[in-house]
Scaffold this active site. Structure first.
Site, PDB file in Angstrom:
ATOM      1  CD  GLU A 290      -2.472   1.240   2.752  1.00 40.64           C
ATOM      2  OE1 GLU A 290      -3.439   2.007   2.883  1.00 40.64           O
ATOM      3  OE2 GLU A 290      -2.051   0.501   3.673  1.00 40.64           O
ATOM      4  CE  LYS A 354      -8.739   1.498   2.992  1.00 40.85           C
ATOM      5  NZ  LYS A 354      -7.722   1.820   4.013  1.00 40.85           N
ATOM      6  CB  CYS A 407      -5.230  -0.767   4.491  1.00 42.77           C
ATOM      7  SG  CYS A 407      -4.709  -0.528   6.210  1.00 42.77           S
TER       8      CYS A 407
END
Length: 533
Positions: A290, A354, A407
């Site tokens: 990430e 995301k 994440c």
């Protein structure tokens, strides 16, 4: 054990408070990196006895009993969450000068909020409490509903649901494929509560036999599923894809220092080009964690050119990066936590943003309300990202698809939709360097690998400081790098385990299990009332 149960039930004052907090805290040892699941038998046995003694004020009626049970559940939850989430404070110490003031909120504030769900669970269970196995069933159903609520209320945070303590190793993970995290929680709480029957004789034989049956089915199903695992994977189309995962082990403080950007980028490239071991195939896909790229790639053609120099013909880089988007004249650009697919010509061929952002980590919820109340410190917390409106799949050259989770999206079972069936693997990129050498990275990894089990998919996980791994559809680590280890993982993936259960069916099975336990609880309560009259 009746004498011990009696002592616990009759506790009052600080002794009662301390035991409730201890009962929750010791249960945290069931979670990674410890995995001592037997501690949950102590936790829930004590909790049952404490609820047995939650009679409320004399003459206070049902409301008083429910309040007393809520307090016990809240204390239990507070101990549990402080013990398993204390490491969140480490993220605030990375830039201590700016954010150390928020340390108590992370270490005690979040657990205090999450404990409300466990308080609601014990209060709900107390409403149909009885003196036999019905009270265990009531507690099990109530905890399942509480964990389900915790997964979406106020954006949700289902971290360290009770079920994770019941699934420390692949042998004990397979039930998750059928029942999901919340269904497993229901049955796990019943089993973990069963020793309480030794202290209260009624229903002992039936309750313990049922608990043993559930535990045997849990382990037995896991053994059967793992026994056929390799055969099922081998029956696929035979196509293999070779993955290289880069784990650069960049200290978070270094990542925040703008002067280190070029060095960080070059370190990723050096590891990408590291020589293969004898007999290993050239990677088809290279994965960086990430936000690995320390600048906006679309504004830095030289960086894309450097990537093209390092990649061999036909190779692809899949990397976490920050993406910017022009929002219009006079309007600040939007920033997204993204994943890019970059080919060997240095071209960005696919991207995904995301969807589920971290509150107060990537954005500030209710910012305008907080501003109007003058709570400026919270608004100054790290953030600045925009959430994607929907999830995009990553398309690789040749048409293969990856299902991206960035994440902590990996802790939400519901973040994986039905289109996962069209993909070759689940991809989880993360940066757990924020949390240092604490239980956090280990807990995060366990939750991510269970998404592989639930969906019958390989998991490709790239983490900045670890834990990076390739995990098969049964939760087994094919290749991995532990926390704080610099290096690369080279592994092949291929084959899916065709599941008979989907996320939709798991939701139905969860509610069927809740209904079954609720039926036992209500029937026991009615029988209890009948005997009392």
């Amino acid at each position: 054990m009746e004498w011990l149960a009696g002592k616990v039930m009759l506790l009052s004052g600080w002794s009662r408070i301390a035991l409730a907090v201890f009962a929750g805290a010791i249960g945290a040892l069931a979670l990674p990196p410890f995995g001592i699941f037997a501690t949950l038998f102590i936790s829930f046995t004590l909790l049952v006895w404490l609820i047995d003694g939650s009679t409320g004020n004399p003459g206070g009626g049902a409301a008083s009993r429910l309040r007393a049970a809520f307090v016990i559940g809240w204390l239990f939850g507070f101990g549990y969450f402080v013990a398993n989430l204390w490491w969140l404070g480490n993220a605030l110490l990375v830039d201590a000068e700016e954010f150390a003031w928020a340390l108590p909120l992370a270490v005690f504030g979040l657990p205090a909020y999450l404990a409300i769900f466990y308080g609601l669970a014990t209060a709900l269970a107390r409403a149909v409490w009885s003196d036999g196995i019905g009270r265990l069933a009531a507690l099990a159903a109530a905890f399942g509903v509480a964990e389900w609520l915790r997964s979406f209320v106020l954006t949700g945070f289902p971290w360290n649901a009770i079920a994770y303590g019941a699934m420390p190793v692949p042998l004990m993970m397979q039930s998750d494929a059928v029942l999901g995290i919340f269904g497993v929680t229901v049955l796990a709480v019943f089993v973990f509560s069963a020793p309480a029957l030794f202290g209260t004789g009624k229903g002992k034989i039936i309750g313990l036999a049922f608990a043993v049956l559930l535990a045997a089915a849990h382990v037995g199903f896991g053994a059967w599923r793992l026994n056929v695992a390799d055969e099922k994977l081998a029956s696929g189309d035979g196509k293999k894809t070779t993955i290289r995962i880069v784990q650069p082990m960049i200290d978070q403080a270094q990542k925040l220092d703008d002067t280190n950007r070029t060095e960080i980028f070059e370190e990723h490239l050096r590891l990408t080009a590291a020589p293969l071991k004898d007999g290993e195939a050239r990677p088809d896909i290279v994965v960086w964690p990430e936000t690995s790229v320390p600048f906006i790639l679309t504004e830095n053609p030289d960086a894309l050119a450097r990537i093209a120099e390092v990649l061999e013909d036909g190779q692809v880089l899949v990397t976490g990066a920050v993406r910017s988007e022009n929002a219009g004249v006079g309007v600040a650009p939007r920033y997204y936590n993204s994943i890019y697919v970059i080919d060997s010509d240095g071209q960005i061929t696919s991207a995904a943003d995301k969807v589920h952002l971290v509150p107060y980590g990537e954005y500030v919820p209710y910012e305008s309300i907080l501003a109007s109340l003058g709570i400026t410190e919270a608004i100054a917390m790290p953030g600045g990202f925009t959430a994607a409106s929907s999830r995009s799949l990553l398309t690789l050259p040749g048409g293969a698809l990856l299902y991206p989770l960035i994440c902590y999206e990996a802790i939400f079972p519901g973040e994986i939709g039905p289109d996962v069936e069209r993909t070759s693997a689940i991809l989880n990129v993360t940066n757990d360097g924020w949390f240092g050498a604490t239980p956090g990275p280990y807990q995060h990894f366990q939750q991510a690998r269970l998404r592989a089990v639930e969906n019958g998919m390989f998991l490709i996980r790239g983490a900045n400081t670890g834990i990076s791994a390739v995990v098969d559809p049964f939760g087994r680590v094919v290749q991995g790098l532990g926390y704080n280890q610099k290096g690369v993982i080279d592994a092949s993936i291929g084959g899916k385990y065709i599941l008979y259960w989907s996320n939709s069916s798991r939701r139905w099975y969860f509610w069927l299990v809740v209904a079954f336990m609720s039926l036992i609880a209500v029937s026991s309560r009615l029988s209890f009332n009948s005997r009392a009259n």
